[in-house]
Design a protein around this motif. Structure first.
Motif, PDB file in Angstrom:
ATOM      1  N   ALA A 107     -27.504  13.263 -40.583  1.00  0.00           N
ATOM      2  CA  ALA A 107     -26.940  12.008 -40.862  1.00  0.00           C
ATOM      3  C   ALA A 107     -27.372  11.559 -42.191  1.00  0.00           C
ATOM      4  CB  ALA A 107     -27.165  11.124 -39.474  1.00  0.00           C
ATOM      5  N   GLU A 108     -28.674  11.556 -42.551  1.00  0.00           N
ATOM      6  CA  GLU A 108     -29.506  11.228 -43.799  1.00  0.00           C
ATOM      7  C   GLU A 108     -28.954  12.108 -44.703  1.00  0.00           C
ATOM      8  OE1 GLU A 108     -33.677   9.658 -45.377  1.00  0.00           O
ATOM      9  OE2 GLU A 108     -33.670  10.606 -43.267  1.00  0.00           O
ATOM     10  N   GLU A 138     -20.887  23.757 -51.078  1.00  0.00           N
ATOM     11  CA  GLU A 138     -21.364  22.696 -50.792  1.00  0.00           C
ATOM     12  C   GLU A 138     -20.692  21.567 -50.199  1.00  0.00           C
ATOM     13  OE1 GLU A 138     -24.974  22.706 -54.247  1.00  0.00           O
ATOM     14  OE2 GLU A 138     -22.953  21.499 -54.708  1.00  0.00           O
ATOM     15  N   LYS A 139     -19.255  21.769 -50.554  1.00  0.00           N
ATOM     16  CA  LYS A 139     -18.377  20.890 -49.772  1.00  0.00           C
ATOM     17  C   LYS A 139     -18.077  21.278 -48.222  1.00  0.00           C
ATOM     18  CE  LYS A 139     -15.504  19.748 -53.878  1.00  0.00           C
ATOM     19  NZ  LYS A 139     -14.040  20.104 -54.565  1.00  0.00           N
ATOM     20  N   VAL A 140     -18.206  22.840 -48.281  1.00  0.00           N
ATOM     21  CA  VAL A 140     -18.255  23.390 -46.858  1.00  0.00           C
ATOM     22  C   VAL A 140     -19.820  22.725 -46.032  1.00  0.00           C
ATOM     23  CG1 VAL A 140     -18.417  25.344 -45.412  1.00  0.00           C
ATOM     24  CG2 VAL A 140     -16.831  24.888 -47.127  1.00  0.00           C
ATOM     25  N   MET A 141     -20.466  22.745 -46.752  1.00  0.00           N
ATOM     26  CA  MET A 141     -21.882  22.439 -46.101  1.00  0.00           C
ATOM     27  C   MET A 141     -21.455  21.156 -45.746  1.00  0.00           C
ATOM     28  SD  MET A 141     -25.724  22.193 -47.852  1.00  0.00           S
ATOM     29  CE  MET A 141     -27.056  21.309 -47.209  1.00  0.00           C
ATOM     30  N   LEU A 142     -21.091  20.013 -46.366  1.00  0.00           N
ATOM     31  CA  LEU A 142     -20.989  18.683 -46.241  1.00  0.00           C
ATOM     32  C   LEU A 142     -20.041  18.635 -44.912  1.00  0.00           C
ATOM     33  CD1 LEU A 142     -21.288  15.732 -46.475  1.00  0.00           C
ATOM     34  CD2 LEU A 142     -19.397  15.842 -48.212  1.00  0.00           C
ATOM     35  N   ALA A 143     -19.098  19.333 -45.066  1.00  0.00           N
ATOM     36  CA  ALA A 143     -18.202  19.229 -43.787  1.00  0.00           C
ATOM     37  C   ALA A 143     -18.700  19.627 -42.615  1.00  0.00           C
ATOM     38  CB  ALA A 143     -16.815  20.292 -44.019  1.00  0.00           C
ATOM     39  N   GLU A 144     -19.618  20.721 -42.823  1.00  0.00           N
ATOM     40  CA  GLU A 144     -20.313  21.174 -41.453  1.00  0.00           C
ATOM     41  C   GLU A 144     -21.327  20.126 -40.822  1.00  0.00           C
ATOM     42  OE1 GLU A 144     -22.068  24.788 -43.021  1.00  0.00           O
ATOM     43  OE2 GLU A 144     -20.553  25.903 -42.480  1.00  0.00           O
ATOM     44  N   VAL A 163     -22.538  15.778 -36.815  1.00  0.00           N
ATOM     45  CA  VAL A 163     -22.860  14.445 -36.252  1.00  0.00           C
ATOM     46  C   VAL A 163     -21.524  13.792 -35.796  1.00  0.00           C
ATOM     47  CG1 VAL A 163     -24.779  14.214 -38.005  1.00  0.00           C
ATOM     48  CG2 VAL A 163     -22.390  13.529 -38.568  1.00  0.00           C
ATOM     49  N   GLY A 164     -20.689  14.713 -35.669  1.00  0.00           N
ATOM     50  CA  GLY A 164     -19.695  14.018 -34.649  1.00  0.00           C
ATOM     51  C   GLY A 164     -18.596  13.116 -35.594  1.00  0.00           C
ATOM     52  N   ARG A 165     -18.298  13.352 -36.654  1.00  0.00           N
ATOM     53  CA  ARG A 165     -17.266  12.788 -37.545  1.00  0.00           C
ATOM     54  C   ARG A 165     -16.560  13.808 -38.296  1.00  0.00           C
ATOM     55  NH1 ARG A 165     -21.761   9.882 -41.577  1.00  0.00           N
ATOM     56  NH2 ARG A 165     -19.779   9.309 -42.665  1.00  0.00           N
ATOM     57  N   PRO A 166     -15.553  14.404 -37.457  1.00  0.00           N
ATOM     58  CA  PRO A 166     -14.618  15.499 -37.989  1.00  0.00           C
ATOM     59  C   PRO A 166     -13.618  15.126 -38.681  1.00  0.00           C
ATOM     60  CG  PRO A 166     -14.274  14.775 -35.569  1.00  0.00           C
ATOM     61  CD  PRO A 166     -15.510  13.972 -35.982  1.00  0.00           C
ATOM     62  N   LYS A 206     -27.664  38.443 -23.560  1.00  0.00           N
ATOM     63  CA  LYS A 206     -27.033  38.878 -22.475  1.00  0.00           C
ATOM     64  C   LYS A 206     -26.433  38.028 -21.267  1.00  0.00           C
ATOM     65  CE  LYS A 206     -28.977  43.236 -22.748  1.00  0.00           C
ATOM     66  NZ  LYS A 206     -29.864  44.407 -22.155  1.00  0.00           N
ATOM     67  N   GLY A 207     -27.195  36.829 -21.048  1.00  0.00           N
ATOM     68  CA  GLY A 207     -26.608  35.860 -20.205  1.00  0.00           C
ATOM     69  C   GLY A 207     -25.566  34.919 -20.252  1.00  0.00           C
ATOM     70  N   ALA A 208     -24.856  34.715 -21.340  1.00  0.00           N
ATOM     71  CA  ALA A 208     -23.982  33.844 -21.725  1.00  0.00           C
ATOM     72  C   ALA A 208     -22.789  34.056 -22.487  1.00  0.00           C
ATOM     73  CB  ALA A 208     -24.713  32.372 -22.356  1.00  0.00           C
ATOM     74  N   LEU A 209     -21.987  33.282 -22.526  1.00  0.00           N
ATOM     75  CA  LEU A 209     -20.826  33.497 -23.887  1.00  0.00           C
ATOM     76  C   LEU A 209     -21.465  33.534 -25.126  1.00  0.00           C
ATOM     77  CD1 LEU A 209     -17.915  31.531 -22.221  1.00  0.00           C
ATOM     78  CD2 LEU A 209     -17.945  34.003 -22.680  1.00  0.00           C
ATOM     79  N   PRO A 210     -20.831  34.111 -26.140  1.00  0.00           N
ATOM     80  CA  PRO A 210     -21.422  33.596 -27.439  1.00  0.00           C
ATOM     81  C   PRO A 210     -21.181  32.143 -27.613  1.00  0.00           C
ATOM     82  CG  PRO A 210     -19.820  35.367 -27.373  1.00  0.00           C
ATOM     83  CD  PRO A 210     -20.099  34.962 -26.000  1.00  0.00           C
ATOM     84  N   HIS A 211     -22.045  31.656 -28.019  1.00  0.00           N
ATOM     85  CA  HIS A 211     -22.363  30.060 -28.195  1.00  0.00           C
ATOM     86  C   HIS A 211     -21.391  29.388 -29.316  1.00  0.00           C
ATOM     87  CE1 HIS A 211     -23.898  26.357 -27.583  1.00  0.00           C
ATOM     88  NE2 HIS A 211     -24.513  26.144 -28.614  1.00  0.00           N
ATOM     89  N   ALA A 212     -20.468  28.700 -28.946  1.00  0.00           N
ATOM     90  CA  ALA A 212     -19.525  27.887 -29.639  1.00  0.00           C
ATOM     91  C   ALA A 212     -20.299  26.761 -30.259  1.00  0.00           C
ATOM     92  CB  ALA A 212     -18.215  27.690 -29.034  1.00  0.00           C
ATOM     93  N   THR A 213     -20.786  26.807 -31.496  1.00  0.00           N
ATOM     94  CA  THR A 213     -21.629  25.771 -31.821  1.00  0.00           C
ATOM     95  C   THR A 213     -20.775  24.410 -32.150  1.00  0.00           C
ATOM     96  OG1 THR A 213     -21.382  26.319 -34.144  1.00  0.00           O
ATOM     97  CG2 THR A 213     -23.261  27.150 -33.382  1.00  0.00           C
ATOM     98  N   GLY A 214     -21.474  23.145 -32.135  1.00  0.00           N
ATOM     99  CA  GLY A 214     -20.804  21.846 -32.251  1.00  0.00           C
ATOM    100  C   GLY A 214     -20.840  21.095 -30.939  1.00  0.00           C
ATOM    101  N   SER A 215     -20.493  19.909 -31.121  1.00  0.00           N
ATOM    102  CA  SER A 215     -20.575  19.013 -29.979  1.00  0.00           C
ATOM    103  C   SER A 215     -19.928  19.161 -28.856  1.00  0.00           C
ATOM    104  CB  SER A 215     -20.453  17.453 -30.609  1.00  0.00           C
ATOM    105  OG  SER A 215     -19.155  17.251 -30.892  1.00  0.00           O
TER     106      SER A 215
END
Length: 310
Positions: free
Chosen positions: A89-90, A108-114, A119-122, A290-299
């Motif tokens: 957030a900072e 860097e724009k993509v980095m800002l978007a990520e 932080v939940g500001r899509p 091995k134990g889970a689905l591939p992780h979908a990152t994000g909130s």
């Protein structure tokens, strides 16, 4: 002065010889001795960032920013150090200031978007990412970020379209396909998840993560016979996955095969009792576990493990 000339010569030499790891602590010591020197604070932060140590870089970026709050390089270092230490957030603050001055590269724009997404500001991420849709080929990592932003923003159909395009453009990329299947599953699009995982298992029959994803997706679609077949194939490859064995037992129960289900329940229970130091079968949030689905990152996403229900 002579000291300043020697100091600057050392910093240049460190850069020329490609030994930032040795130079960083020396430059940092110089910065500590001259806390009102922006050039030293900036050089120390840059040196620590070059060796991947955002934690060490952070206090020097803060001091450099105090001394010259509009310095482009300092703002960029600040964003990198803050992101690298988890202060997302900072980190948005210096990145937004760079954006306002048209000083962000496309990456860097993509980095800002990520960072917005993390932080939940899509809604603020979308204007930075949607121009990517005009590319002949949608870049994969930013494309996934766009799909996640759309999901979090509640734009499910648009997110599905982005995932569909990524799948069409990268069918030979197993890692991408596993991630897309997981993203679809966590977004509640079980039909798309099943389609992606089925395509991948057809291409790579022994891809255990794709098999488990296909099985879980089939279960979510209440195709219980298919789910049983897939879980059985998966467990032949990963017999110690208690989560999958419990899921298989549940599927068998739904088909009225209680005796066979009981055997799988018992096998899973014995395996869990043999692992007293563990509370459940989980994996790290990567596609290599091995134990889970591939992780979908994000909130909106988390790995599937023991006790979770689709």
């Amino acid at each position: 002065s002579t000291d300043t000339a020697s100091r600057d010569a050392f910093i240049r030499l460190a850069g020329w010889t490609g030994r930032p790891g040795e130079a960083a602590p020396v430059i940092a010591a110089m910065a500590d001795a001259s806390p009102e020197s922006h050039s030293l604070a900036f050089a120390a932060a840059s040196a620590w960032l070059e060796v991947g140590n955002a934690t060490q870089a952070l206090p020097y970026t803060r001091n450099a920013l105090r001394l010259q709050p509009d310095h482009i390089g300092t703002l960029r270092n600040s964003a990198l150090a803050l992101s690298g230490t988890g202060n997302y957030a900072e980190a948005i603050v210096p990145m937004e200031r760079l954006l306002a001055r048209n000083a962000l590269s496309n990456d860097e724009k993509v980095m800002l978007a990520e960072t917005y997404v993390s932080v939940g500001r899509p809604e603020e991420a979308l204007p930075l990412l949607t121009p990517l849709l005009g590319h002949a080929t949608l870049p994969r990592s930013p494309g996934l970020t766009l799909a996640r932003a759309l999901v979090i923003a509640g734009k499910m159909q648009e997110a599905a379209q982005v995932r569909r395009r990524l799948a069409a453009e990268g069918p030979g990329d197993a890692r991408l396909m596993r991630t897309l299947g997981a993203e679809a599953y966590f977004a509640g699009d079980n039909v798309q998840a099943s389609t992606v995982f089925d395509r991948l298992t057809a291409q790579a029959p022994d891809d255990h993560l794709a098999l488990k994803g296909a099985a879980i997706s089939a279960s979510a679609l209440q195709d219980h016979q298919k789910a049983v077949r897939l879980f059985e194939r998966y467990l032949r490859l990963v017999p110690d996955d208690t989560d999958a064995r419990y899921r298989l037992a549940e599927e068998l129960n739904l088909q009225g095969k209680g005796e066979l289900a009981a055997r799988h329940y018992k096998t899973a229970s014995r395996a869990l009792k043999a692992m007293p130091a563990r509370t459940g079968y989980t994996t790290s949030p990567t596609v290599s576990g091995k134990g889970a689905l591939p992780h979908a990152t994000g909130s909106s996403a988390r790995p599937v493990s023991v006790g979770d229900q689709p």
